[in-house]
Motif scaffolding. Structure first.
Motif, PDB file in Angstrom:
ATOM      1  N   ARG A 126       2.663   8.056  -8.912  1.00 49.90           N
ATOM      2  CA  ARG A 126       1.458   8.367  -8.126  1.00 49.90           C
ATOM      3  C   ARG A 126       1.783   8.384  -6.632  1.00 49.90           C
ATOM      4  N   TYR A 144      -6.727   8.511  -4.297  1.00 50.74           N
ATOM      5  CA  TYR A 144      -7.695   7.854  -5.163  1.00 50.74           C
ATOM      6  C   TYR A 144      -9.039   8.569  -5.061  1.00 50.74           C
ATOM      7  N   SER A 145      -9.703   8.678  -6.190  1.00 51.13           N
ATOM      8  CA  SER A 145     -11.048   9.267  -6.196  1.00 51.13           C
ATOM      9  C   SER A 145     -12.024   8.258  -5.596  1.00 51.13           C
ATOM     10  N   ARG A 152       2.981   3.771 -11.181  1.00 51.06           N
ATOM     11  CA  ARG A 152       2.615   3.614  -9.766  1.00 51.06           C
ATOM     12  C   ARG A 152       3.570   4.392  -8.868  1.00 51.06           C
ATOM     13  N   GLU A 187     -12.367   5.363  -7.909  1.00 48.20           N
ATOM     14  CA  GLU A 187     -11.192   4.490  -7.881  1.00 48.20           C
ATOM     15  C   GLU A 187     -11.177   3.642  -6.618  1.00 48.20           C
ATOM     16  N   LYS A 188     -11.560   4.248  -5.495  1.00 51.89           N
ATOM     17  CA  LYS A 188     -11.590   3.503  -4.234  1.00 51.89           C
ATOM     18  C   LYS A 188     -12.541   2.314  -4.325  1.00 51.89           C
ATOM     19  N   GLU A 214      -9.538  -3.560 -10.406  1.00 50.04           N
ATOM     20  CA  GLU A 214      -8.503  -2.660  -9.883  1.00 50.04           C
ATOM     21  C   GLU A 214      -7.446  -2.352 -10.936  1.00 50.04           C
ATOM     22  N   VAL A 222      -7.386   1.024 -12.570  1.00 57.69           N
ATOM     23  CA  VAL A 222      -7.051   2.236 -11.810  1.00 57.69           C
ATOM     24  C   VAL A 222      -5.582   2.595 -12.039  1.00 57.69           C
ATOM     25  N   LYS A 223      -5.357   3.738 -12.611  1.00 53.60           N
ATOM     26  CA  LYS A 223      -4.004   4.193 -12.924  1.00 53.60           C
ATOM     27  C   LYS A 223      -3.166   4.324 -11.656  1.00 53.60           C
ATOM     28  N   ILE A 232     -10.597  -0.491  -6.047  1.00 57.70           N
ATOM     29  CA  ILE A 232      -9.450  -1.066  -5.340  1.00 57.70           C
ATOM     30  C   ILE A 232      -9.879  -2.319  -4.588  1.00 57.70           C
ATOM     31  N   SER A 245      -2.315   1.931  -9.599  1.00 58.83           N
ATOM     32  CA  SER A 245      -2.701   1.018  -8.517  1.00 58.83           C
ATOM     33  C   SER A 245      -1.820  -0.223  -8.501  1.00 58.83           C
ATOM     34  N   GLU A 290       0.824  -1.206   0.000  1.00 55.70           N
ATOM     35  CA  GLU A 290       0.000   0.000   0.000  1.00 55.70           C
ATOM     36  C   GLU A 290       0.859   1.258   0.000  1.00 55.70           C
TER      37      GLU A 290
END
Length: 222
Positions: free
Chosen positions: A177, A184-185, A174, A188-189, A197, A200-201, A192, A203, A118
């Motif tokens: 980011r 994450y928006s 990644r 996006e959340k 997933e 999601v850029k 995840i 991730s 994470e």
């Protein structure tokens, strides 16, 4: 007076012709030097990639396409044994496509180990990506040096290099980011931890999916 001028004109013509010949001679020398330099460079590249002209021969213990896909419990579990195999390949074959293919999958495993978490240290991850990109670049040179007619399945190595290159780009995405602290928006959340997933850029799931494609390409080599 006319004879004197004629004498001067002839003398000037001789000087001009002499200068022109000198210039042409020097130009020819430059071209010769360039040809010699190009030839030397080509010869060095040939020597450097000489081992790549041989037919790739995968050792028995990596011929069965058994490299595991990513999962939490298998991360890095087999790296030490594979490093030993990689060393044996280098001793027996030198750095052939077989060597590079195994080196790439090992390095990708190391990078995924870091960026699948994470949170991670971007600088540490960048070192792993730099090492991976170096291996990919060397493998591409080796691939170019290998005569296609010598190995009908050589195209499979190009698939591996393509998937490794794509994987490297997504790892860099990644890292960027993480380094830029891009949150994450809400949309996006919601993705995840789910099957989507990978969409999601930046991730971990996106990287892991790309890693598994590298594994699939590697296993297809056998």
């Amino acid at each position: 007076m006319y004879s004197y001028r004629e004498y001067i004109n002839k003398k000037m013509l001789r000087v001009l012709m002499s200068g022109l010949l000198t210039a042409l001679f020097l130009s020819g020398c430059d071209e010769t030097q360039q040809d010699v330099s190009a030839s030397a460079s080509s010869e060095q590249a040939h020597i450097r990639n000489a081992q790549c002209y041989a037919l790739p021969k995968a050792p028995v213990n990596i011929q069965n396409g058994s490299y595991p896909f990513w999962s939490d419990h298998s991360a890095g579990s087999n790296i030490q044994n594979l490093q030993s195999t990689l060393s044996d390949i280098e001793k027996s074959q030198d750095k052939t496509l077989v060597y590079y293919s195994l080196a790439i999958i090992i390095q990708a495993d190391k990078a995924t180990e870091i960026v699948s978490k994470e949170t991670f240290t971007p600088q540490e991850a960048k070192l792993q990506v730099t090492a991976l990109n170096s291996l990919i670049a060397e493998a591409k040179e080796c691939y170019k040096a290998t005569p296609p007619s010598d190995n009908a399945s050589l195209i499979r190595y190009s698939f591996l290099l393509d998937s490794a290159n794509q994987y490297s780009n997504l790892v860099a995405e990644r890292i960027q980011r993480q380094q830029s602290h891009v949150a994450y928006s809400e949309g996006e959340k919601a993705q995840i931890g789910s099957m989507s997933e990978w969409m999601v850029k930046g991730s971990a799931g996106r990287v892991i999916r790309a890693y598994n494609k590298v594994v699939s390409s590697f296993n297809d080599l056998s």
